[in-house]
Enzyme design. Structure first.
Site, PDB file in Angstrom:
ATOM      1  CG  HIS A 139      62.219  11.057  15.329  1.00 36.41           C
ATOM      2  ND1 HIS A 139      60.861  10.920  15.260  1.00 36.41           N
ATOM      3  CD2 HIS A 139      62.749   9.896  14.868  1.00 36.41           C
ATOM      4  CE1 HIS A 139      60.574   9.695  14.804  1.00 36.41           C
ATOM      5  NE2 HIS A 139      61.699   9.065  14.549  1.00 36.41           N
ATOM      6  CG  HIS A 157      58.391   5.896  13.771  1.00 37.67           C
ATOM      7  ND1 HIS A 157      58.549   5.268  14.987  1.00 37.67           N
ATOM      8  CD2 HIS A 157      59.574   6.465  13.464  1.00 37.67           C
ATOM      9  CE1 HIS A 157      59.804   5.454  15.390  1.00 37.67           C
ATOM     10  NE2 HIS A 157      60.441   6.172  14.491  1.00 37.67           N
TER      11      HIS A 157
END
Lengths: 335, 335
Positions: free
Chosen positions: A57, A219
């Site tokens: 991320h 995700h």
């Protein structure tokens, strides 16, 4: 896979090793190779700010380790929670004797592992409290906010908590400010294209060309609907229509606007979205205090963007204005 | 096209409008809507730093406008040179009475338009000089350096020139430092996937899956060869084998390392490349002084990365250490 990698099973290790070397003036290793800390942590007499989560991320989570922001971070595998031991070790690396604030996102694995770490820390007599970010509006309906995931709003929670701690606040004050930050924050994402975890070798979900996924998670968690691709103005309107009434944000409010790319969407498109978002806010009499536009919380090379709004009061403004230095957020004292 | 846009012919205008609003504490508009300036420019008695180029490379070029870096920028259409009038207007917006340094990249359109702007400025008695970045090694062979394109090394030229001007140097000193910066800098790119200009609607070149293009330019200009995709370690070795002997960089040298993504390549992969590059440099006895890893000079959503090395001396180090504040590069005074 059109990727610059070596061993797909070692991407996180190689990335962390590189990160420590590239930013050796800001971060340093700890005894746990998956925990990195601000070079001056622990800071005696300061509340320690800890976070952690799955990798992939960037700049989240490690990019927010630095001065006046996060003290230590637990780095899980790609899109996977760090185990309890990592959160524990991160807390120890941040412990300056004034307590630890663990500020993280609402995912099952993270909740479980943070709870176990807290239990162990408390057994040792370490003062530790947590705030669980749940800013992702489409991930659960109004009234079930506790089920919502944490997404890019976590960055504002870290910024506020980190500033508050740096100002000399005690643990309760830091927790209170960070909790207020996330309580006042709403986010949502729109996905345009998927990403591939190297060890998996193919995308973990698909978005057909000409479509977009409203409310997609960090995700690739399914959103609320897949619709035909729209203009930036229509996308901005959809996002605002979902986020604004949820808090609600109202005329006269002052807000932080954070538009983050999910990975492969160019900055140009993020600014085009911003252009429409700021117009909608202006029409509603909502005033922008600070804006962030860029890749602040990504999902590998996913295409798309998140919009985050945080309603400010004087305490939150003072925290947002506070100087900080990290790879993901570096700013001079404002005002 | 999986893009957040409205009218494909207005992407640059909407982006600039958003940029001015999002970063109103740092940049402001000028009478020319395609020229933006540092909010405090022109600064009386300081050499003005000007650049310009085609759009689509964010944070370049507008992201480097700010305090102690670039004073004003001319923003062309996507991948197209700004006309002479824009360079002229940018120079006027940066003119604090101590001369103007136009620091830009070696492209035919930019060369022509900067030359015309300089002629006009000189006719008005304004002191103006230029440095033309030519750091892209694969774009022309050794001995023909003047034909090489400017790529991500331009950022280091702006950083050095901007710092030198902020320190109070005169125009000749600023030009000399910026020229030294680019003379000491070598870059190259490796492409993994193409990008699409919205008005065109399809990629302007193709890289087949499983292949990579060595030496690709910032607008998809053909590289020196298309080869099978390799590991990050092999890609890093190729880049170093081309860049290091060209200057040459030698044992004992201190360097800046800048790895920039071209757009869609995740930060994780840039750090993995960095890991291999730093190892190769270490093996050669070349010492890293500062590292930058991230999206510093992109090409919309192109996949791939560039590696840039700059050899330092005491003057360049002092400039690199100097505090600056811009969206693309924000750093506190080092050391």
């Amino acid at each position: 896979m059109q990727k610059f990698i070596n061993d797909p099973s070692k991407v996180v290790d190689e990335m962390l090793s590189a990160y420590l070397l590239a930013h050796a003036d800001l971060v340093s290793e700890t005894e746990n190779e998956r925990v990195i800390k601000y070079i001056n942590a622990p800071i005696e007499g300061k509340v320690g700010i800890v976070t952690g989560g799955g990798s992939g991320h960037k700049p989240a989570f490690i990019g927010y380790v630095g001065r006046n922001i996060v003290d230590a971070v637990a780095c899980g595998e790609l899109f996977s929670s760090p185990p309890a031991q990592m959160f524990y070790d991160a807390a120890k690396a941040a412990d300056g004797g004034k307590g630890i604030a663990i500020l993280y996102g609402n995912y099952a694995g993270d909740n479980m592992n943070v709870a176990m770490a807290i239990e162990e820390l408390e057994d040792e007599g370490i003062l530790v409290k947590k705030v669980v970010a749940n800013d992702d509006v489409p991930s659960a309906p109004k009234g079930e906010e506790a089920r919502r995931r944490g997404v890019a709003g976590e960055i504002l929670m870290w910024k506020v908590g980190g500033a508050k701690a740096a100002m000399g606040a005690n643990l309760d004050e830091v927790i209170s400010a960070a909790q207020k930050a996330i309580n006042n924050t709403r986010s949502m994402g729109v996905g345009l294209s998927p990403c591939t975890i190297p060890e998996v070798g193919h995308p973990n979900f698909l978005i057909p060309d000409g479509k977009m996924e409203i409310g997609i998670g960090h995700h690739g968690e399914p959103g609320i609907e897949v619709v035909d691709l729209e203009t930036a103005a229509q996308v901005a309107q959809r996002m605002c229509d979902i986020i604004i009434p949820d808090l609600p944000f109202e005329s006269g409010d002052e807000v932080v606007v954070l538009i983050s790319g999910l990975g492969s969407t160019p900055a140009m498109e993020l600014y085009i979205l911003y252009n429409d978002v700021q117009r909608i806010l202006k029409e509603k009499g909502i005033n922008i205090y600070i804006s962030y536009v860029g890749n602040y919380f990504t999902s590998l090379e996913m295409g798309g963007a998140t919009l985050t709004l945080m309603k400010l009061d004087e305490e939150l403004k003072a925290c947002m204005d506070y100087e900080c230095d990290s790879v993901g957020m570096r700013q001079f004292q404002r005002i």
